[in-house]
Design a protein around this motif. Structure first.
Motif: not given
Length: 415
Positions: A219-220, A222-227, A268, A272, A303-304
């Motif tokens: 989960s972390l 995926a979230e970090a990759t998106d940003a 986290a 990030r 954000e999108t």
């Protein structure tokens, strides 16, 4: 070990690398996949099966190593112990032979280190559509245990082994203080061309000794990759081999870290930072690039929307060319904002080039053109700020300028 103080809940370790977190070793050697004598085969190893997480390219033509790594992680309920990586050959679009070669690499590495085959992941990068010379690969993998044992700086050796057209190694390490003691997070990556959001021709590897589960790590990541990794672009091409893998040995000790833990926020944030640092380094090292370009979008409705607009601006060939040519042409920025397919009020947009406000309320305002030109000419990092005045969402994307050298490199990539 050198320390850099950070205004965060972590400290940057200047001399840290993938092997700084407890339990990890790394190394690399030259096995003949590259025409030069530079290392082209590397291995990242953990002394215990580690919690694993991974994200992969969205290109429908996915290289064989990605599926092998997926299978390994699934076979062990989210555990990996080793990753074998080659550069110089992508093993992509190579059919059944390519799949068999990727599985063979996994077995060879497992046998060399005496671990279960499904505890090994595989990654490849390089030219698409050519079969791996497996005799060279087999000899190379057989030499990896010795390479790891003799390495004076295995993290650097590994970084060199994964590079293709990269000009510099890309690595980072941070320390996070928790109630149970310090934990470390480190990363290494390669990438220079065929870079575009939704992963790119890049490989990323993150290690940590924090005690986290595979599910929370996934989960972390995926979230970090998106940003981070999904917010960079060099040339608009999404590759077939892109993958980021995170491994957590848990050897820092203490109770498990999880999203409800008091120290999770600090962990986290450090994680990030590692991802952002590597993403920026990839964009800065774009093929032929002379400068990093950062686009900050604020005041978006979501954000999108902010992310889509920032990526459109930083990926615009006209904007990239203007940054290279030191042309303070804000019209190209506005045009990119308007074609991003997101809500934009054409009467409320502000644009800054560095500290120069060039557009206010979508109307041009006088600015010092020669000074702005000099900024674009001399800045190692060009900042473009776009304020939409429509909401509270924001996003940042990174890219680089578009130069004559980029064309030269890619016109002769296979030769």
């Amino acid at each position: 070990m050198g320390l850099t103080a950070m205004n965060h809940s972590f400290v940057l370790l200047d001399e840290g690398n993938l092997t700084t977190p407890k339990g990890f070793q790394a190394g690399g050697l030259h096995c003949g996949l590259k025409k030069t004598e530079r290392r082209d085969l590397g291995l990242l190893y953990c002394e215990v099966p580690a919690a694993a997480a991974a994200v992969y390219t969205l290109n429908v033509f996915q290289a064989a190593p990605l599926q092998v790594t997926r299978d390994s992680i699934a076979a062990n309920a989210g555990k990996l112990q080793a990753l074998v990586v080659n550069s110089g050959n992508a093993n992509a679009c190579t059919g059944e032979q390519g799949a068999a070669d990727a599985r063979a690499m996994r077995k060879l590495a497992a046998d060399a280190f005496g671990i279960a085959e499904t505890l090994v992941g595989v990654a490849s990068t390089g030219v698409i559509g050519e079969n791996l010379p497996m005799e060279k690969v087999e000899r190379g993998i057989a030499g990896l245990p010795t390479a790891l044992a003799k390495a004076e700086n295995g993290g650097d050796d590994f970084c060199e082994a994964i590079m293709t057209t990269d000009l510099v190694q890309k690595s980072v390490c941070v320390r996070v203080e928790t109630a149970a003691g310090p934990v470390h997070i480190a990363g290494a990556a390669k990438g220079s061309g065929m870079i575009h959001p939704n992963m790119a021709t890049m490989l990323g590897f993150i290690t940590t000794d924090a005690p986290v589960t595979s599910a929370d790590l996934q989960s972390l990541l995926a979230e970090a990759t998106d940003a981070s990794f999904n917010m960079i672009t060099v040339d608009g091409d999404t590759s077939t081999n892109d993958m980021v893998v995170a491994l957590a040995s848990g050897l820092a000790g203490g109770g498990g870290l999880h999203p409800g833990h008091p120290d999770w926020k600090a962990f986290a944030e450090g994680f990030r930072h590692v991802a952002r640092h590597l993403a920026r380094a990839i964009a800065r090292d774009g093929e032929g690039a002379t400068k990093l370009v950062e686009v900050n979008v604020t005041g978006a409705v979501s954000e999108t929307a902010a992310r889509a607009i920032a990526k459109t601006v930083v990926g615009s060939s006209l904007v990239k060319s203007a940054c290279f040519g030191a042309d303070a042409n804000w019209g190209r920025i506005v045009a990119a904002v308007g074609r991003a397919g997101q809500p934009v009020n054409p009467d409320t947009v502000d644009v800054r080039l560095g500290d120069f406000l060039v557009l206010k309320g979508s109307r041009p305002i006088p600015f010092d053109d020669p000074a702005a030109t000099e900024y674009l000419k001399t800045a190692d990092e060009v900042r473009i700020d776009v304020e939409l005045h429509m909401g509270g969402a924001r996003a940042t994307a990174w890219g680089c300028d578009l130069t004559y050298e980029y064309v030269r490199i890619n016109a002769a990539y296979r030769t």
